[in-house]
Design a protein around this motif. Structure first.
Motif, PDB file in Angstrom:
ATOM      1  N   ASP A  54       0.844  -1.037   0.035  1.00 45.05           N
ATOM      2  CA  ASP A  54       0.036   0.064   0.144  1.00 45.05           C
ATOM      3  C   ASP A  54       0.840   1.119  -0.198  1.00 45.05           C
ATOM      4  O   ASP A  54       1.965   1.335   0.880  1.00 45.05           O
ATOM      5  CB  ASP A  54      -1.143  -0.150   1.181  1.00 45.05           C
ATOM      6  CG  ASP A  54      -1.995   0.890   1.268  1.00 45.05           C
ATOM      7  OD1 ASP A  54      -1.456   2.343   1.090  1.00 45.05           O
ATOM      8  OD2 ASP A  54      -3.207   0.811   1.848  1.00 45.05           O
ATOM      9  N   ASN A  55       0.701   2.074  -1.027  1.00 42.92           N
ATOM     10  CA  ASN A  55       1.583   3.473  -1.071  1.00 42.92           C
ATOM     11  C   ASN A  55       1.349   4.365   0.192  1.00 42.92           C
ATOM     12  O   ASN A  55       2.314   4.680   0.618  1.00 42.92           O
ATOM     13  CB  ASN A  55       0.914   4.186  -2.083  1.00 42.92           C
ATOM     14  CG  ASN A  55       1.283   3.633  -3.490  1.00 42.92           C
ATOM     15  OD1 ASN A  55       2.345   3.041  -3.739  1.00 42.92           O
ATOM     16  ND2 ASN A  55       0.438   3.914  -4.387  1.00 42.92           N
ATOM     17  N   GLY A  56       0.349   4.040   1.124  1.00 42.83           N
ATOM     18  CA  GLY A  56       0.176   4.893   2.212  1.00 42.83           C
ATOM     19  C   GLY A  56       0.792   4.276   3.474  1.00 42.83           C
ATOM     20  O   GLY A  56       0.769   4.786   4.533  1.00 42.83           O
ATOM     21  N   ALA A  57       1.429   3.030   3.054  1.00 47.07           N
ATOM     22  CA  ALA A  57       1.746   2.282   4.620  1.00 47.07           C
ATOM     23  C   ALA A  57       2.938   2.602   5.056  1.00 47.07           C
ATOM     24  O   ALA A  57       3.816   3.052   4.329  1.00 47.07           O
ATOM     25  CB  ALA A  57       1.779   0.563   4.093  1.00 47.07           C
ATOM     26  N   TYR A  58       3.198   2.637   6.328  1.00 46.80           N
ATOM     27  CA  TYR A  58       4.649   2.788   6.783  1.00 46.80           C
ATOM     28  C   TYR A  58       5.656   2.106   6.213  1.00 46.80           C
ATOM     29  O   TYR A  58       6.790   2.691   5.757  1.00 46.80           O
ATOM     30  CB  TYR A  58       4.583   2.944   8.476  1.00 46.80           C
ATOM     31  CG  TYR A  58       5.747   2.837   9.067  1.00 46.80           C
ATOM     32  CD1 TYR A  58       6.627   4.282   9.164  1.00 46.80           C
ATOM     33  CD2 TYR A  58       6.665   1.805   9.614  1.00 46.80           C
ATOM     34  CE1 TYR A  58       7.838   4.398   9.755  1.00 46.80           C
ATOM     35  CE2 TYR A  58       7.972   2.005   9.656  1.00 46.80           C
ATOM     36  CZ  TYR A  58       8.437   3.037  10.012  1.00 46.80           C
ATOM     37  OH  TYR A  58       9.797   3.192  10.825  1.00 46.80           O
ATOM     38  N   ARG A  60       5.953   0.996   3.319  1.00 48.60           N
ATOM     39  CA  ARG A  60       6.099   1.093   2.042  1.00 48.60           C
ATOM     40  C   ARG A  60       7.357   1.909   1.947  1.00 48.60           C
ATOM     41  O   ARG A  60       8.086   2.034   1.194  1.00 48.60           O
ATOM     42  CB  ARG A  60       4.903   1.833   1.374  1.00 48.60           C
ATOM     43  CG  ARG A  60       5.054   2.650  -0.230  1.00 48.60           C
ATOM     44  CD  ARG A  60       5.501   1.791  -1.020  1.00 48.60           C
ATOM     45  NE  ARG A  60       5.444   2.471  -2.417  1.00 48.60           N
ATOM     46  CZ  ARG A  60       6.227   3.546  -2.726  1.00 48.60           C
ATOM     47  NH1 ARG A  60       7.264   3.624  -2.079  1.00 48.60           N
ATOM     48  NH2 ARG A  60       6.108   3.799  -3.887  1.00 48.60           N
ATOM     49  N   LYS A  61       7.654   2.989   2.797  1.00 49.04           N
ATOM     50  CA  LYS A  61       8.622   3.730   2.878  1.00 49.04           C
ATOM     51  C   LYS A  61       9.969   3.222   3.010  1.00 49.04           C
ATOM     52  O   LYS A  61      11.059   3.137   2.508  1.00 49.04           O
ATOM     53  CB  LYS A  61       8.428   5.043   3.771  1.00 49.04           C
ATOM     54  CG  LYS A  61       7.369   6.127   3.604  1.00 49.04           C
ATOM     55  CD  LYS A  61       7.139   6.756   4.666  1.00 49.04           C
ATOM     56  CE  LYS A  61       5.684   7.457   4.543  1.00 49.04           C
ATOM     57  NZ  LYS A  61       4.872   7.755   5.837  1.00 49.04           N
ATOM     58  N   THR A  64      11.069   1.296  -0.247  1.00 46.61           N
ATOM     59  CA  THR A  64      11.239   2.195  -1.409  1.00 46.61           C
ATOM     60  C   THR A  64      12.527   2.176  -1.959  1.00 46.61           C
ATOM     61  O   THR A  64      12.899   1.902  -3.029  1.00 46.61           O
ATOM     62  CB  THR A  64      10.986   3.539  -1.217  1.00 46.61           C
ATOM     63  OG1 THR A  64       9.452   3.782  -0.779  1.00 46.61           O
ATOM     64  CG2 THR A  64      11.226   4.597  -2.394  1.00 46.61           C
ATOM     65  N   SER A  88       1.222  -1.052  12.938  1.00 46.62           N
ATOM     66  CA  SER A  88       2.008   0.178  12.677  1.00 46.62           C
ATOM     67  C   SER A  88       3.136   0.039  14.089  1.00 46.62           C
ATOM     68  O   SER A  88       2.996   1.439  14.722  1.00 46.62           O
ATOM     69  CB  SER A  88       1.524   1.545  12.479  1.00 46.62           C
ATOM     70  OG  SER A  88       0.744   1.159  11.130  1.00 46.62           O
ATOM     71  N   ASP A 127      -3.304   2.134  -5.804  1.00 49.07           N
ATOM     72  CA  ASP A 127      -2.932   2.599  -4.627  1.00 49.07           C
ATOM     73  C   ASP A 127      -1.935   1.966  -4.066  1.00 49.07           C
ATOM     74  O   ASP A 127      -1.565   1.925  -2.793  1.00 49.07           O
ATOM     75  CB  ASP A 127      -4.006   2.852  -3.731  1.00 49.07           C
ATOM     76  CG  ASP A 127      -4.949   1.573  -3.362  1.00 49.07           C
ATOM     77  OD1 ASP A 127      -4.619   0.564  -3.858  1.00 49.07           O
ATOM     78  OD2 ASP A 127      -6.018   1.480  -2.938  1.00 49.07           O
ATOM     79  N   HIS A 128      -1.067   1.033  -4.770  1.00 43.24           N
ATOM     80  CA  HIS A 128       0.028   0.085  -4.164  1.00 43.24           C
ATOM     81  C   HIS A 128       1.259   0.076  -5.257  1.00 43.24           C
ATOM     82  O   HIS A 128       1.000   0.589  -6.504  1.00 43.24           O
ATOM     83  CB  HIS A 128      -0.637  -1.490  -4.288  1.00 43.24           C
ATOM     84  CG  HIS A 128      -1.422  -1.796  -2.986  1.00 43.24           C
ATOM     85  ND1 HIS A 128      -2.753  -1.125  -2.948  1.00 43.24           N
ATOM     86  CD2 HIS A 128      -1.289  -2.455  -2.143  1.00 43.24           C
ATOM     87  CE1 HIS A 128      -3.247  -1.667  -1.721  1.00 43.24           C
ATOM     88  NE2 HIS A 128      -2.548  -2.594  -1.369  1.00 43.24           N
ATOM     89  N   GLU A 129       2.087  -0.197  -4.562  1.00 47.10           N
ATOM     90  CA  GLU A 129       3.478  -0.454  -5.514  1.00 47.10           C
ATOM     91  C   GLU A 129       3.507  -1.993  -5.657  1.00 47.10           C
ATOM     92  O   GLU A 129       3.370  -2.822  -4.592  1.00 47.10           O
ATOM     93  CB  GLU A 129       4.831   0.086  -5.108  1.00 47.10           C
ATOM     94  CG  GLU A 129       5.977  -0.257  -5.748  1.00 47.10           C
ATOM     95  CD  GLU A 129       7.127   0.396  -5.098  1.00 47.10           C
ATOM     96  OE1 GLU A 129       8.109   0.908  -5.899  1.00 47.10           O
ATOM     97  OE2 GLU A 129       7.425   0.378  -3.777  1.00 47.10           O
TER      98      GLU A 129
END
Length: 163
Positions: A54-58, A60-61, A64, A88, A127-129
């Motif tokens: 999910d692009n908004g998930a912690y 995800r960062k 990256t 989280s 909304d996902h990578e």
């Protein structure tokens, strides 16, 4: 579109999926991970897999910029790990047993199978990578165990065969 996102999610929930935890080392070298149920094999030659974040998930960062990661396929007895890595929390590895794989990425103890991967491709997926990895090493440590599965928004177990 004649349906809302929740209806679509519920419809997709009718497809039972295995549960994995994707793990890596963050930029400071600390272990990081996230529970994933959008995982699949892509190719046998070369050996490719993919998972979606999910692009908004912690988490995800964290994923990256990584070049290497591992997929840990959870057994039916590891629901607690799945829940931990889905939250989280600041340190999801607190009290979690793991070892370093050949490339240094964390491999969760007790997982059915562990795949060590190098990132091959990244694609936007709404909304996902979508992260595609080339499997560089693997281990199947508990072939007799049953997998943890997710179905209709709940954890479930795969029935044992009678043979």
């Amino acid at each position: 579109m004649t349906f809302d996102p929740r209806t679509f999610r519920d419809a997709c929930g009718h497809f039972a999926t295995g549960v994995v935890v994707a793990t890596c080392l963050d930029e400071q070298g600390a272990p990081a991970g996230v529970t994933v149920n959008s995982f699949t094999s892509v190719s046998l030659d070369p050996p490719l897999i993919l998972f979606c974040l999910d692009n908004g998930a912690y988490s995800r960062k964290v994923f990256t910029n990584v070049k290497r990661f591992a997929i840990n396929m959870l057994s039916g007895s590891q629901q607690g790990l799945s829940t931990t890595f889905a939250q989280s929390l600041v340190d999801r590895f607190d009290g979690v047993a793991y070892s370093a794989g050949k490339a240094g990425v964390p491999l969760l103890d007790g997982a059915l199978c562990q795949l060590e991967c190098v990132v091959e491709h990244r694609y936007p997926g709404g909304d996902h990578e979508i992260i595609v990895g080339r499997v560089t090493d693997l281990s199947v440590d508990h072939p007799e165990e049953r997998p943890l599965i997710y179905y209709k928004g709940r954890y479930d177990a795969l029935a044992k065969r009678n043979n």
